[in-house]
Design a protein around this motif. Structure first.
Motif, short mmCIF file in Angstrom:
data_model
loop_
_atom_site.label_atom_id
_atom_site.label_comp_id
_atom_site.label_asym_id
_atom_site.label_seq_id
_atom_site.Cartn_x
_atom_site.Cartn_y
_atom_site.Cartn_z
N ASP A 1 47.90 44.78 40.71
CA ASP A 1 47.16 45.38 41.75
C ASP A 1 46.33 44.12 42.45
N ARG A 2 46.90 43.74 43.20
CA ARG A 2 46.36 42.66 44.30
C ARG A 2 45.44 43.02 45.07
N VAL A 3 45.22 44.12 45.53
CA VAL A 3 44.26 44.68 46.30
C VAL A 3 43.17 44.93 45.46
N ALA A 4 43.03 45.16 44.26
CA ALA A 4 41.97 45.46 43.37
C ALA A 4 41.30 43.89 43.17
N LEU A 5 42.29 42.68 42.98
CA LEU A 5 41.78 41.64 42.99
C LEU A 5 41.19 40.99 44.20
N LEU A 6 41.56 41.51 45.32
CA LEU A 6 40.95 41.10 46.62
C LEU A 6 39.67 41.89 46.65
N VAL A 7 39.42 42.95 46.28
CA VAL A 7 38.19 43.56 46.48
C VAL A 7 37.38 43.00 45.33
N TYR A 8 37.55 42.67 44.13
CA TYR A 8 36.91 41.83 43.27
C TYR A 8 36.36 40.59 43.65
N LEU A 9 37.31 39.94 44.44
CA LEU A 9 36.68 38.38 44.64
C LEU A 9 35.93 38.53 46.09
N LEU B 1 32.58 36.82 46.50
CA LEU B 1 32.20 35.95 47.36
C LEU B 1 30.72 36.44 48.08
N HIS B 2 30.71 37.64 48.23
CA HIS B 2 29.41 38.22 48.75
C HIS B 2 28.01 37.78 48.01
N ASP B 3 28.21 37.99 46.88
CA ASP B 3 27.13 37.63 45.76
C ASP B 3 26.95 36.29 45.51
N ALA B 4 27.98 35.40 45.85
CA ALA B 4 27.79 33.93 45.77
C ALA B 4 27.18 33.41 46.99
N ALA B 5 27.56 33.99 48.14
CA ALA B 5 27.06 33.63 49.30
C ALA B 5 25.56 33.71 49.60
N GLY B 6 24.96 34.99 49.04
CA GLY B 6 23.52 35.18 48.78
C GLY B 6 22.93 34.52 47.79
N GLU B 7 23.29 34.13 46.65
CA GLU B 7 22.75 33.73 45.77
C GLU B 7 22.62 32.02 46.06
N LEU B 8 23.93 31.49 46.36
CA LEU B 8 23.75 29.93 46.93
C LEU B 8 22.81 29.86 48.12
N HIS B 9 22.84 30.49 48.80
CA HIS B 9 21.77 30.40 50.07
C HIS B 9 20.42 30.36 49.65
N ILE B 10 20.12 31.08 48.39
CA ILE B 10 18.62 30.98 47.99
C ILE B 10 18.21 29.73 47.24
#
Length: 68
Positions: free
Chosen positions: A37-45, A49-58
Protein backbone atom coordinates in the motif's frame (compact mmCIF):
# COMPACT_ATOMS: atom_id res chain seq x y z
CA UNK A 1 16.46 -5.66 23.21
CA UNK A 2 17.14 -3.07 20.50
CA UNK A 3 15.40 0.26 20.18
CA UNK A 4 13.06 0.77 17.21
CA UNK A 5 14.12 3.13 14.43
CA UNK A 6 11.42 5.67 15.21
CA UNK A 7 11.80 9.44 15.55
CA UNK A 8 12.67 11.22 18.77
CA UNK A 9 10.31 14.14 18.62
CA UNK A 10 10.70 17.11 18.33
CA UNK A 11 14.34 16.58 17.30
CA UNK A 12 13.48 14.15 14.48
CA UNK A 13 16.51 11.98 15.08
CA UNK A 14 16.33 8.19 15.01
CA UNK A 15 15.80 6.68 18.45
CA UNK A 16 18.14 3.76 17.66
CA UNK A 17 21.01 5.26 15.66
CA UNK A 18 20.57 9.07 16.11
CA UNK A 19 20.70 9.70 12.36
CA UNK A 20 18.17 12.15 10.88
CA UNK A 21 14.83 10.34 10.67
CA UNK A 22 13.90 8.44 8.60
CA UNK A 23 17.30 6.78 8.80
CA UNK A 24 18.23 4.13 6.19
CA UNK A 25 16.96 1.29 8.38
CA UNK A 26 13.66 3.10 9.04
CA UNK A 27 13.26 3.66 5.29
CA UNK A 28 13.71 -0.03 4.56
CA UNK A 29 11.37 -0.98 7.40
CA UNK A 30 8.68 1.40 6.15
CA UNK A 31 9.04 0.12 2.58
CA UNK A 32 8.63 -3.44 3.83
CA UNK A 33 5.72 -2.55 6.11
CA UNK A 34 3.84 -0.65 3.40
CA UNK A 35 4.90 -2.84 0.46
CA UNK A 36 1.30 -3.54 -0.51
CA UNK A 37 0.00 0.00 0.00
CA UNK A 38 2.31 2.73 -1.27
CA UNK A 39 -0.47 5.33 -1.07
CA UNK A 40 -0.79 4.70 2.68
CA UNK A 41 3.00 5.09 3.00
CA UNK A 42 2.85 8.45 1.23
CA UNK A 43 -0.02 9.62 3.44
CA UNK A 44 1.88 8.52 6.57
CA UNK A 45 5.12 10.21 5.49
CA UNK A 46 3.24 13.35 4.44
CA UNK A 47 1.75 13.58 7.92
CA UNK A 48 5.14 13.05 9.51
CA UNK A 49 6.65 15.75 7.27
CA UNK A 50 3.90 18.16 8.33
CA UNK A 51 4.59 17.42 12.00
CA UNK A 52 8.36 17.69 11.56
CA UNK A 53 8.15 21.03 9.75
CA UNK A 54 6.12 22.55 12.57
CA UNK A 55 8.19 21.07 15.38
CA UNK A 56 11.58 21.86 13.85
CA UNK A 57 10.49 25.42 13.10
CA UNK A 58 9.71 25.92 16.79
CA UNK A 59 13.15 24.58 17.77
CA UNK A 60 15.01 26.58 15.09
CA UNK A 61 12.87 29.62 14.15
CA UNK A 62 15.77 31.44 12.47
CA UNK A 63 16.73 28.55 10.15
CA UNK A 64 13.70 28.87 7.89
CA UNK A 65 13.51 30.40 4.43
CA UNK A 66 13.95 34.16 4.15
CA UNK A 67 11.58 36.51 2.38
CA UNK A 68 12.96 38.63 -0.43
Amino acid sequence: MTKPHTPIRPLWLCRACTAPWPCPIARLTLLREYADDRVALLVYLGGMLHDAAGELHILHPDDGPTKR
